[in-house]
Write an enzyme that holds these catalytic residues in place. Structure first.
Site, PDB file in Angstrom:
ATOM      1  CB  SER A 178      -0.942  -0.046   1.204  1.00 41.77           C
ATOM      2  OG  SER A 178      -2.137   0.617   0.922  1.00 41.77           O
ATOM      3  CE  LYS A 230     -15.196  20.835   7.354  1.00 42.54           C
ATOM      4  NZ  LYS A 230     -13.782  21.022   6.995  1.00 42.54           N
TER       5      LYS A 230
END
Length: 350
Positions: A178, A230
């Site tokens: 990763s 948001k």
């Protein structure tokens, strides 16, 4: 009764003295910490690995070889050193001698925050102050990945070496998955042990949702935001399909950026085939071009020691007294807080 009163007074005095001493020690520690912050926060340590390898070999020879063989070995070593000095002297007579190849070794042991990036930054800045294109930087990398932005910065630090056209080799003995692989793919060459774990080119984000539990217990949870996206999904509020779709869209975009990054630095990789989130062990990783060669870091550095000077570079940061006393507790609490923060803020992970 009088005894108990006297004992209580004595105990109160003792406690007062202990507390006073503790306050004084705390003030001294705080003052020392402030002084360190203003002054030297850490220092660079350099060790020549050739000397270490030679010492190991000499120790073994001392135990294994008989006296005659040791004398013969010593004579051959003196002859070799004499020939090297003569060669350097001849090169100096012909003009400015070209320095031999130097290899600078750095260690990166990554956690979920890529905390070692601060050390890596200092080490790379030090190496770049001296290294040339005839040298090489070897990074011994171990990481299973973590926060996207943290490993993005760590990869950018390694890119500084490539930008100076200094050969960069990454050695993976255990795992570079990763975010760890994101760092590794910046290198000119990736070496890995046969069973090292590589790949996992994907992005993951997860968080629990307690909305139903709160609703069952008549607990309201409200989130106030300014901006349509948001907050897309939350741990305590009711998540909507629109919010989930946006969250998945952001994950997909991060994955695209990851794939583009790998394709840019390792064009020999079929990104579409390997960017599935899967992992490969060293031997299989070589088959799909995630690495270039099967070799441990020890084997590689030992082979380089025959023709180059190898220097291990470490940035050592001094820890404050409170950190030394409570390091384990601090690290555990930090992990718990980080996980809570990550879940509540929908952070994405490599």
């Amino acid at each position: 009764m009088e005894f108990l009163i006297e004992y209580g007074l004595f105990l109160a005095k003792a406690v007062t003295v202990v507390v006073a001493i503790g306050i004084v020690l705390g003030l001294i520690a705080a003052a020392g910490q402030k002084t360190r912050k203003k002054g030297d926060k850490g220092h660079i340590e350099v060790h020549k690995l050739n000397d270490r390898f030679k010492q190991m070999a000499d120790t073994l020879k001392q135990a294994v070889l008989d006296e005659a063989d040791r004398k013969s070995e010593l004579k051959a070593e003196k002859k070799r050193l004499k020939a090297e000095r003569a060669e350097k002297k001849a090169a100096k007579g012909q003009g400015e001698p070209t320095p031999g190849k130097r290899v600078f070794v750095l260690d990166f042991n990554g956690d979920i925050k890529a905390s070692a990036t601060d050390r890596l930054r200092e080490e790379i800045s030090t190496v770049l102050s001296l290294a040339s294109t005839s040298d090489e930087v070897v990074v011994k990398l171990e990481s299973g990945g973590g926060l996207v932005h943290s490993y993005g910065l760590a990869s950018s630090q390694l890119a500084r070496i490539r930008q100076r056209h200094i050969p960069l080799t990454v050695c993976v003995d255990k795992v570079a998955a990763s975010g760890g692989y994101m760092m590794a793919c910046v290198a000119d060459r990736i070496l890995a042990a046969p069973f090292a774990v590589l790949g996992s080119i994907g992005v993951v984000a997860q968080l629990p949702n307690f909305h139903k539990l709160l609703k069952k217990n008549n607990v309201d949870f409200e989130v106030f935001t300014a901006g349509e996206y948001k907050r897309t999904v939350t741990m305590f509020g009711e998540n909507t399909k629109k919010g989930r779709d946006k969250f998945v869209e952001d994950l997909e975009d991060t994955h695209v950026l990851f794939k583009e990054f790998v394709a840019e630095h390792r064009p020999q990789v079929d990104v579409a085939a390997v960017a599935t989130g899967e992992i490969w062990f060293g031997r299989r990783a070589q088959d799909v071009n995630l690495i270039d060669e099967l070799k441990t870091s020890d084997e590689y550095l030992l082979s380089l020691s025959e023709k180059a000077d190898i220097f291990e570079v470490n940035y050592v940061q001094k820890k404050s007294l409170p950190k030394k006393l409570g390091f384990a507790a601090e690290e555990s609490m930090d992990r718990l807080l980080l996980r809570w923060w990550q879940r509540s803020n929908n952070q994405r992970w490599f």
